[in-house]
Motif scaffolding. Structure first.
Motif, PDB file in Angstrom:
ATOM      1  N   VAL A  22       0.850  -1.191   0.000  1.00  0.00           N
ATOM      2  CA  VAL A  22       0.000   0.000   0.000  1.00  0.00           C
ATOM      3  C   VAL A  22       0.884   1.239   0.000  1.00  0.00           C
ATOM      4  O   VAL A  22       1.771   1.378   0.850  1.00  0.00           O
ATOM      5  N   LYS A  23       0.630   2.122  -0.964  1.00  0.00           N
ATOM      6  CA  LYS A  23       1.293   3.424  -0.991  1.00  0.00           C
ATOM      7  C   LYS A  23       0.262   4.465  -0.552  1.00  0.00           C
ATOM      8  O   LYS A  23      -0.768   4.627  -1.201  1.00  0.00           O
ATOM      9  N   MET A  24       0.574   5.154   0.542  1.00  0.00           N
ATOM     10  CA  MET A  24      -0.428   5.998   1.184  1.00  0.00           C
ATOM     11  C   MET A  24       0.180   7.344   1.582  1.00  0.00           C
ATOM     12  O   MET A  24       1.262   7.395   2.173  1.00  0.00           O
ATOM     13  N   TYR A  25      -0.528   8.412   1.255  1.00  0.00           N
ATOM     14  CA  TYR A  25      -0.102   9.769   1.615  1.00  0.00           C
ATOM     15  C   TYR A  25      -1.213  10.455   2.383  1.00  0.00           C
ATOM     16  O   TYR A  25      -2.385  10.386   1.994  1.00  0.00           O
ATOM     17  N   SER A  26      -0.843  11.112   3.488  1.00  0.00           N
ATOM     18  CA  SER A  26      -1.828  11.836   4.278  1.00  0.00           C
ATOM     19  C   SER A  26      -1.286  13.216   4.605  1.00  0.00           C
ATOM     20  O   SER A  26      -0.113  13.354   4.991  1.00  0.00           O
ATOM     21  N   CYS A  27      -2.117  14.224   4.438  1.00  0.00           N
ATOM     22  CA  CYS A  27      -1.668  15.602   4.653  1.00  0.00           C
ATOM     23  C   CYS A  27      -1.348  15.850   6.126  1.00  0.00           C
ATOM     24  O   CYS A  27      -2.150  15.527   7.011  1.00  0.00           O
ATOM     25  N   THR A  61       3.876   1.800   2.789  1.00  0.00           N
ATOM     26  CA  THR A  61       4.757   2.969   2.748  1.00  0.00           C
ATOM     27  C   THR A  61       3.869   4.183   2.957  1.00  0.00           C
ATOM     28  O   THR A  61       3.027   4.502   2.131  1.00  0.00           O
ATOM     29  N   PHE A  62       4.062   4.822   4.098  1.00  0.00           N
ATOM     30  CA  PHE A  62       3.159   5.898   4.525  1.00  0.00           C
ATOM     31  C   PHE A  62       3.939   7.210   4.619  1.00  0.00           C
ATOM     32  O   PHE A  62       4.964   7.290   5.301  1.00  0.00           O
ATOM     33  N   VAL A  63       3.447   8.217   3.913  1.00  0.00           N
ATOM     34  CA  VAL A  63       4.111   9.523   3.893  1.00  0.00           C
ATOM     35  C   VAL A  63       3.166  10.568   4.475  1.00  0.00           C
ATOM     36  O   VAL A  63       1.993  10.653   4.078  1.00  0.00           O
ATOM     37  N   GLN A  64       3.672  11.341   5.427  1.00  0.00           N
ATOM     38  CA  GLN A  64       2.923  12.487   5.965  1.00  0.00           C
ATOM     39  C   GLN A  64       3.877  13.669   6.033  1.00  0.00           C
ATOM     40  O   GLN A  64       4.949  13.577   6.618  1.00  0.00           O
ATOM     41  N   ALA A 107       5.455   8.121  10.474  1.00  0.00           N
ATOM     42  CA  ALA A 107       5.309   7.748   9.071  1.00  0.00           C
ATOM     43  C   ALA A 107       6.615   7.131   8.563  1.00  0.00           C
ATOM     44  O   ALA A 107       7.678   7.303   9.170  1.00  0.00           O
ATOM     45  N   THR A 108       6.516   6.434   7.448  1.00  0.00           N
ATOM     46  CA  THR A 108       7.728   5.916   6.801  1.00  0.00           C
ATOM     47  C   THR A 108       8.639   7.085   6.436  1.00  0.00           C
ATOM     48  O   THR A 108       9.858   7.026   6.602  1.00  0.00           O
ATOM     49  N   TYR A 109       8.015   8.159   5.934  1.00  0.00           N
ATOM     50  CA  TYR A 109       8.739   9.394   5.605  1.00  0.00           C
ATOM     51  C   TYR A 109       7.920  10.577   6.114  1.00  0.00           C
ATOM     52  O   TYR A 109       6.704  10.610   5.959  1.00  0.00           O
TER      53      TYR A 109
END
Length: 471
Positions: A22-27, A61-64, A107-109
């Motif tokens: 899962v590739k996930m981005y959250s503001c 992979t979670f980016v915030q 987050a991952t990043y």
């Protein structure tokens, strides 16, 4: 698993781009202050979504992001007479204090806008080269909204209606009122970065597009955030990303519902604006997390003193159930369950199935919590009527209870430091036991009351012995 996709306005079966991943981005936050209780909702709920995917075996992979250059950051720096990075560094550090308290996993990043400047400049240049953006006379760079015919598809607003409400502000040199800034020309006294078209800093919307592209690629599985970000922020992200990359930006768009304060919209002007830090001092961070989990993430949620007290009481019941099990396990015998216990343990699996069914249904945390409370009641009923329950049964029940609460990241805390009064407490408990054995019930009651009123220790007599806890 089904998720409600804002883009299609319906629940859809989640199908990842890459099986098992899962590739996930959250503001994330704009870091010029502590974050408020409204910000906490998406941070907690999309942290949970990430955790649930991992529980189900996905690699996430979670980016915030952190918006660390913005008018609000600059204004705060000017007020204090410091540079913008002093403000940003301070409140990023404070973000992690509150986030850790709320049980939010890193987050991952966690990219910063200022650390992603090369990627931001690259995507702006691509938009200019493709004719989707232009440099205005004052050095600002604007996105040509009309070059993206699907503009408005996320917020489900026709372009004509959006145009009717669009205006050009003083100082803007747009070709069209619908155009929006992807780069702001440098102003005296403000930080700026060199770009091929001149010095300046990025617009708010473009940083997320650049970060997604840099850390996750041109197309991602899930983009999430608060409902207030749907338009214009996420709408603009879609337009600039799909025009720059020539492909779908995100397959699923998830948005959490608004938070009200005593049934009124949260507002600084109304004075009903609460920082997480302040609420946590009163009720504890975990109570806030429990409160957020108590309702479906897409429904409006009302923040009040009464609702926090109710969730604190619910959390206390779960902790009591856990502590009781731990105490019973420490006293029990038997490393293999009886036939009856094996059947009882097998029966407990129904609550795990209910829990997963609820979470698979667009992350219905209210129903997931109901399954946990049903599990708790079943365990309490069986263990309460079976004083001789084996360690095997108690441990099996405990492990399932901790597994499900662990997914929600509640009821996981233990006081690692041994109570400094432990020896004294246990000595008084032994004296009370001796007094009861000698039928000196007045002395036994005196010791019990002393423990409670003077030492803040509650005791409970069980068939397995005396259990004590701090109150």
């Amino acid at each position: 698993m089904k998720l409600f996709n804002t883009l299609t306005r319906q629940k859809e079966e989640f199908v990842p781009i890459t099986p098992g991943e899962v590739k996930m981005y959250s503001c994330g936050p704009t870091v010029y202050n502590y974050f408020h209780i409204g910000n906490a909702r998406p941070f907690i709920m999309f942290d949970l979504l990430r955790r649930y995917f991992e529980y189900r075996g996905y690699k996430v992979t979670f980016v915030q992001n952190f918006t660390d250059i913005d008018d609000k950051v600059i204004n705060k720096a000017n007020e204090e007479g410091v540079t913008y990075d002093v403000i940003a560094d301070r409140y990023i550090k404070e973000y992690f204090v509150d986030a850790e308290g709320l049980g939010i996993k890193r987050a991952t990043y966690h990219p910063r806008a200022t650390e992603t400047m090369d990627a931001i400049i690259d995507i702006v240049k691509t938009l200019i080269d493709k004719g989707h953006a232009y440099v205005a006379e004052n050095g600002d760079v604007y996105f040509r909204t009309k070059t993206f015919p699907e503009y408005g598809k996320l917020s489900h607003q026709p372009l004509e209606e959006l145009q009717a409400g669009a205006r050009i502000s003083v100082g803007e040199l747009k070709e069209d009122p619908m155009d929006f800034a992807v780069w702001k020309a440098a102003k005296p006294g403000e930080p700026s970065w060199q770009a091929p078209w001149g010095k300046g800093r990025p617009g708010w919307h473009i940083e997320c597009s650049a970060m997604v592209n840099k850390y996750l690629g041109p197309t991602i599985d899930i983009h999430s955030g608060g409902l207030d970000l749907t338009f214009p922020h996420h709408e603009n992200e879609i337009a600039q990303s799909e025009c720059a990359n020539g492909c779908t930006f995100a397959h699923y768009w998830l948005h959490n519902g608004f938070l009200t304060i005593d049934n009124e919209k949260m507002s600084k002007s109304k004075g009903n604006f609460f920082m997480v830090r302040d609420a946590a001092k009163e009720y504890g961070y975990e109570t806030i997390r429990m409160f957020m989990l108590s309702a479906h993430y897409r429904t409006p949620l009302n923040y009040s003193e009464e609702s926090l007290k109710m969730n604190k009481a619910s959390l206390d019941r779960l902790y009591e159930a856990r502590n009781n099990l731990e105490f019973r396990i420490s006293k029990a015998q038997g490393d293999a369950p009886t036939a009856e216990e094996a059947e009882a343990l097998a029966s407990l699996q129904q609550y795990k199935e209910k829990f997963i069914e609820a979470m698979d249904d667009d992350m219905n945390t209210a129903n997931a919590l109901s399954a946990i409370f049903e599990l708790m009641r079943d365990i309490n009923a069986y263990s309460g009527s079976h004083a001789d329950a084996t360690r095997a049964y108690l441990k099996g029940a405990y492990d399932l209870f901790m597994e499900l609460t662990g997914v929600l990241n509640i009821v996981q805390k233990h006081d690692d430091a041994e109570d400094p009064d432990k020896a004294k407490i246990e000595e008084l408990i032994a004296q009370r036991a001796a007094a009861k054995k000698a039928k000196d019930f007045a002395e036994a009651d005196r010791i019990r009351d002393y423990l409670l009123n003077e030492m803040g220790v509650a005791i409970k007599d069980t068939r397995q012995g005396v259990q004590w806890s701090r109150v």
